[in-house]
Design an enzyme around this catalytic site. Structure first.
Site, PDB file in Angstrom:
ATOM      1  N   LYS A   2       0.872  -1.192   0.000  1.00  0.00           N
ATOM      2  CA  LYS A   2       0.000   0.000   0.000  1.00  0.00           C
ATOM      3  C   LYS A   2       0.895   1.224   0.000  1.00  0.00           C
ATOM      4  CE  LYS A   2      -2.471   1.441   3.851  1.00  0.00           C
ATOM      5  NZ  LYS A   2      -1.904   2.777   4.110  1.00  0.00           N
TER       6      LYS A   2
ATOM      7  N   GLU B  78      -9.060   7.829   4.159  1.00  0.00           N
ATOM      8  CA  GLU B  78      -8.877   8.185   5.574  1.00  0.00           C
ATOM      9  C   GLU B  78      -9.404   9.578   5.873  1.00  0.00           C
ATOM     10  OE1 GLU B  78      -5.069   7.181   7.238  1.00  0.00           O
ATOM     11  OE2 GLU B  78      -5.451   8.293   9.089  1.00  0.00           O
TER      12      GLU B  78
HETATM   13  O1  KIV Z   1      -0.585   2.651   8.822  1.00  0.00           O
HETATM   14  C1  KIV Z   1      -1.783   2.409   9.034  1.00  0.00           C
HETATM   15  O2  KIV Z   1      -2.175   1.820  10.057  1.00  0.00           O
HETATM   16  C2  KIV Z   1      -2.749   2.842   8.024  1.00  0.00           C
HETATM   17  C3  KIV Z   1      -4.192   2.794   8.398  1.00  0.00           C
HETATM   18  C4  KIV Z   1      -4.507   3.923   9.299  1.00  0.00           C
HETATM   19  C5  KIV Z   1      -5.068   2.764   7.228  1.00  0.00           C
HETATM   20  O3  KIV Z   1      -2.385   3.226   6.966  1.00  0.00           O
END
Ligand code: KIV
Length: 271
Positions: free
Chosen positions: A120, A189
């Site tokens: 991600k 978010e």
């Molecule tokens: O790093 C993380 O925990 C995240 C979430 C808040 C989506 O990116």
């Protein structure tokens, strides 16, 4: 003869099908073997090895300091416990923003050294070329729009994003670009619920909300927040399901007393 029940693994295709059939996706962070094993066995669909490890595991104020090596350590630990969940790993700050060669090299390290299923990264148009190259290399990519914590010093605040037209319009364009570039899902978010609904309906890929209201295709929370390990962080979007801080305080307090009073170990706990 023992009949082993086959575990049906969650894949990026499963998530597409879940969106298509309106089945909500439950995503939760984990950073170690023990918690990942519990979450996987309970049925969490997606485990996110988030760069929030920088905050909740390492005690940094922001997500910026965590390194690729540290993320790889957390992700490899999580993967060793997981049988069913899809495991997504955050590319940490500084490992993809400079150019697409670096972004691809960082993604390949995560996939090769951890056994994770996807990466991600944060951002829209700015990181599009990197997303295209990572996808082309066969690595599933999840996007992240709205409040992107790696840009906190640019935002200056953790307040709700995209409340103004220009930022909301950019977000609507960005999600389309991410979908066209081949992202299999996008985290939204801290944006208004109605905007999240609009962008969720505008794409075929699932959206996973955190502070983005009920209309996303799934939800994600940081495990330390929802389990009440971390009790100081209380944003409006957070539902705390347990007060683990209180329970651990009681249990460890009792242990200290038992040791001091010579009540532990007793005969049956001794050899
Ligand atoms: O790093 C993380 O925990 C995240 C979430 C808040 C989506 O990116």
């Amino acid at each position: 003869m023992s009949i082993q029940k086959e575990i049906k693994k969650i894949t990026t295709h499963t998530l597409q099908k879940m969106k298509a059939s309106s089945e909500k996706i439950a995503m939760l962070t984990a950073y170690d073997y023990s918690f990942a094993g519990i979450f996987d066995a309970i049925g969490v669909d997606v485990i996110l090895v988030g760069d929030s490890a920088s905050n909740v595991m390492a005690g940094h104020e922001t997500t910026l300091p965590i390194t690729l090596d540290q993320m790889i350590y957390h992700a490899a630990s999580v993967i060793r416990a997981v049988k069913r969940s899809l495991v997504v790993v955050d590319l940490p700050f500084g490992t993809y923003q400079s150019n697409s060669d670096i972004a691809l090299a960082s993604s390949i390290r995560i996939m090769k050294e951890t056994g994770a299923h996807a990466i991600k990264l944060e951002g829209g148009e700015e990181v599009l070329e990197s997303i295209q190259r990572i996808v082309k290399a066969g690595i599933p990519v999840m996007g992240h729009l709205g409040l992107t914590p790696q840009s906190i010093y640019q935002f200056g605040t953790y307040a709700v994003r995209a409340t103004q037209d220009d930022e909301a319009e950019k977000l609507q364009k960005d999600i389309k670009l991410l979908e066209q570039a081949g992202c299999f899902g996008v985290v939204l978010e801290k944006i208004p619920a109605l905007l999240a609904q609009k962008v969720t309906q505008s794409v075929q890929i699932p959206t996973i909300g955190i502070g983005a209201g009920p209309y996303c295709d799934g939800q994600v929370l940081v495990m330390h927040d929802m389990l009440g390990i971390n009790t100081e962080f209380k944003p409006r979007f957070l539902r705390q399901y347990l007060n683990l801080h209180e329970q651990i305080t009681k249990a460890v307090g009792q242990y200290i007393q038992d040791v001091k009073n010579n009540h532990f170990p007793n005969q049956s706990e001794s050899y």
